[in-house]
Design a protein around this motif. Sequence first.
Motif, PDB file in Angstrom:
ATOM      1  N   ASP A 171       1.332  14.660  -1.593  1.00 27.34           N
ATOM      2  CA  ASP A 171       0.199  15.542  -1.877  1.00 27.34           C
ATOM      3  C   ASP A 171      -0.815  15.496  -0.746  1.00 27.34           C
ATOM      4  N   LYS A 206       2.702  10.072  -1.816  1.00 23.01           N
ATOM      5  CA  LYS A 206       1.554  10.698  -1.140  1.00 23.01           C
ATOM      6  C   LYS A 206       1.933  12.000  -0.434  1.00 23.01           C
ATOM      7  N   GLY A 245       0.790  -1.222   0.000  1.00 20.44           N
ATOM      8  CA  GLY A 245       0.000   0.000   0.000  1.00 20.44           C
ATOM      9  C   GLY A 245       0.826   1.277   0.000  1.00 20.44           C
ATOM     10  N   LYS A 251       4.100   1.099  -4.325  1.00 22.76           N
ATOM     11  CA  LYS A 251       5.164   0.506  -5.167  1.00 22.76           C
ATOM     12  C   LYS A 251       4.733   0.332  -6.620  1.00 22.76           C
ATOM     13  N   THR A 252       3.609  -0.380  -6.798  1.00 21.84           N
ATOM     14  CA  THR A 252       3.187  -0.700  -8.165  1.00 21.84           C
ATOM     15  C   THR A 252       2.916   0.574  -8.956  1.00 21.84           C
ATOM     16  N   THR A 253       2.228   1.500  -8.316  1.00 21.39           N
ATOM     17  CA  THR A 253       1.945   2.782  -8.953  1.00 21.39           C
ATOM     18  C   THR A 253       3.252   3.482  -9.330  1.00 21.39           C
ATOM     19  N   GLU A 265      -2.332  10.329  -7.454  1.00 29.01           N
ATOM     20  CA  GLU A 265      -2.566   8.992  -7.992  1.00 29.01           C
ATOM     21  C   GLU A 265      -2.482   8.953  -9.514  1.00 29.01           C
ATOM     22  N   ARG A 310      -0.092 -10.873  -4.520  1.00 29.85           N
ATOM     23  CA  ARG A 310      -1.434 -10.353  -4.792  1.00 29.85           C
ATOM     24  C   ARG A 310      -1.644 -10.361  -6.312  1.00 29.85           C
TER      25      ARG A 310
HETATM   26  N1  LIG Z   1      -2.409  10.539  -3.208  1.00 27.74           N
HETATM   27  C1  LIG Z   1      -1.498   9.687  -3.656  1.00 27.74           C
HETATM   28  N2  LIG Z   1      -1.811   8.383  -3.767  1.00 27.74           N
HETATM   29  C2  LIG Z   1      -0.866   7.538  -4.232  1.00 27.74           C
HETATM   30  C3  LIG Z   1       0.432   7.968  -4.570  1.00 27.74           C
HETATM   31  N3  LIG Z   1       1.149   6.873  -4.966  1.00 27.74           N
HETATM   32  C4  LIG Z   1       0.318   5.812  -4.879  1.00 27.74           C
HETATM   33  N4  LIG Z   1      -0.901   6.196  -4.429  1.00 27.74           N
HETATM   34  C5  LIG Z   1      -2.073   5.360  -4.177  1.00 27.74           C
HETATM   35  O1  LIG Z   1      -1.791   4.453  -3.129  1.00 27.74           O
HETATM   36  C6  LIG Z   1      -2.531   3.249  -3.294  1.00 27.74           C
HETATM   37  C7  LIG Z   1      -1.613   2.046  -3.169  1.00 27.74           C
HETATM   38  O2  LIG Z   1      -0.737   2.047  -4.281  1.00 27.74           O
HETATM   39  P1  LIG Z   1      -0.094   0.690  -4.867  1.00 27.74           P
HETATM   40  O3  LIG Z   1       0.812   1.121  -5.949  1.00 27.74           O
HETATM   41  O4  LIG Z   1      -1.132  -0.323  -5.162  1.00 27.74           O
HETATM   42  O5  LIG Z   1       0.729   0.209  -3.607  1.00 27.74           O
HETATM   43  P2  LIG Z   1       1.650  -1.086  -3.443  1.00 27.74           P
HETATM   44  O6  LIG Z   1       2.741  -0.691  -2.526  1.00 27.74           O
HETATM   45  O7  LIG Z   1       2.046  -1.616  -4.766  1.00 27.74           O
HETATM   46  O8  LIG Z   1       0.667  -2.081  -2.718  1.00 27.74           O
HETATM   47  P3  LIG Z   1       0.675  -3.693  -2.712  1.00 27.74           P
HETATM   48  O9  LIG Z   1       0.537  -4.118  -4.145  1.00 27.74           O
HETATM   49  O10 LIG Z   1      -0.520  -4.047  -1.877  1.00 27.74           O
HETATM   50  O11 LIG Z   1       1.968  -4.111  -2.109  1.00 27.74           O
HETATM   51  C8  LIG Z   1      -3.209   3.367  -4.657  1.00 27.74           C
HETATM   52  O12 LIG Z   1      -4.542   3.764  -4.447  1.00 27.74           O
HETATM   53  C9  LIG Z   1      -2.426   4.460  -5.354  1.00 27.74           C
HETATM   54  O13 LIG Z   1      -3.184   5.132  -6.320  1.00 27.74           O
HETATM   55  C10 LIG Z   1       0.743   9.379  -4.417  1.00 27.74           C
HETATM   56  O14 LIG Z   1       1.851   9.869  -4.662  1.00 27.74           O
HETATM   57  N5  LIG Z   1      -0.262  10.177  -3.969  1.00 27.74           N
END
Ligand SMILES: Nc1nc2c(ncn2[C@@H]2O[C@H](COP(=O)(O)OP(=O)(O)OP(=O)(O)O)[C@@H](O)[C@H]2O)c(=O)[nH]1
Length: 398
Positions: free
Chosen positions: A352, A350, A204, A207-209, A378, A234
């Motif tokens: 922002d 995040k 969360g 990372k993926t984003t 996002e 996942r």
């Molecule tokens: N506001 C905001 N949201 C972000 C940002 N980067 C990512 N997100 C949001 O954070 C949430 C989690 O992002 P993911 O990329 O799925 O996170 P992850 O670390 O890959 O999560 P897992 O796959 O569960 O390990 C998503 O809803 C994204 O859109 C950011 O810079 N700003």
Amino acid sequence: MDPLSLIVLGALAVIIAVILSLGLRGPSASAKAARQAEAERRAAEPVSTEPGSRGEGAGASGAGDDAEPAAPSATGEHLSERPAETPTAPATRLGRLRARLAKSNSALGRGLLALLSRDTLDEATWEEIEDTLIMADLGVDTAGELVEALRERVRVIGTRDPETVRELLREELIRVVDPSMDRELAVAGPDGEPAVVLVVGVNGSGKTTTVGKIARVLVAEDKDVVLGAADTFRAAASEQLTTWGERVGVETIRGPEGSDPASVAYAAVEAGKGSGADVVLIDTAGRLQNKRGLMDELGKVKRVATRPLSEGHRIDEVLLVLDATTGQNGMKQAQVFAEVVDITGIVLTKLDGTAKGGIVVAVQRELGVPVKLIGLGEGADDLAPFTAEGFVDALLEG
Ligand SMILES: Nc1nc2c(ncn2[C@@H]2O[C@H](COP(=O)(O)OP(=O)(O)OP(=O)(O)O)[C@@H](O)[C@H]2O)c(=O)[nH]1
């Protein structure tokens, strides 16, 4: 004609007139506006985390023990069609993101400047300035140091001119953010081999984003990129990454849910080498259930991933993705990851959503590693390179 026929004819005429007028008028203005709004919403929306329409690749059978990597069997998605999107040009993107950063941190900048322009800069005011910096997650020691240095300079210069004081504050903030750190992403591999970038962090954190956003930036710079979906924990994460890849026309290597992440990473690097890619970006799961498990998983990914490459070519960049809104908790996670893999750069996401920009300084000091990129939303282009001056200027602009 009898009265009944007249009534029937009249009713028919009315019905025909209504049908004609509807046909000629076309869709109503409100329907058009709704379509326009929908198109704009789609353009601005982040990549869906819902499973997409493509099926899973054939299984990565698992790398077994890490002495010998398993035959890479994660299947790539070769994209022959043109990419769906062209990422925003860096200059446009940075201008927009700078404004967003300024907005989210404006309270901090404004608060500091208001305190510094008080009629008397007494002990209580300096304490308030220090508290403001601590509240912004700068860290107690750094806040103390900064206030001490600023106080001394204000005393020596002996002026209370707001412009001068503002400039002193700017300089001291830039100093603690440390402009001397090398914040370039290591995306140039040796001898024509792809650079390998591993992206780690807790679930969360983004990372993926972030992998998707970095891929867009690299594609905009004309680099050939391959994505490795080593977050096999996942299933939706692989789908999410594939969708990011498709949007900019890059290949994503993935394996079935629960397969060995090291095997997928290996296959991605092998594919990148085979296709002559410039960069292979590997997304990982990074579950923090316990340190031992994390160490085993990431350690193995790190060791196995670069085996298709020449002797001595190690992972070029290990990026730790940290959610800036998690404060002290995020710092603890960062420490665990730093003990498990050698982090070479931090992506703070995040930013922002928080006025606690001071975390930039705290995490850099704690880990001794530079913040290289910041996430400011996002949206697909909401990632910015980090610079000390740019960050502090945005802070004080608000
Ligand atoms: N506001 C905001 N949201 C972000 C940002 N980067 C990512 N997100 C949001 O954070 C949430 C989690 O992002 P993911 O990329 O799925 O996170 P992850 O670390 O890959 O999560 P897992 O796959 O569960 O390990 C998503 O809803 C994204 O859109 C950011 O810079 N700003």
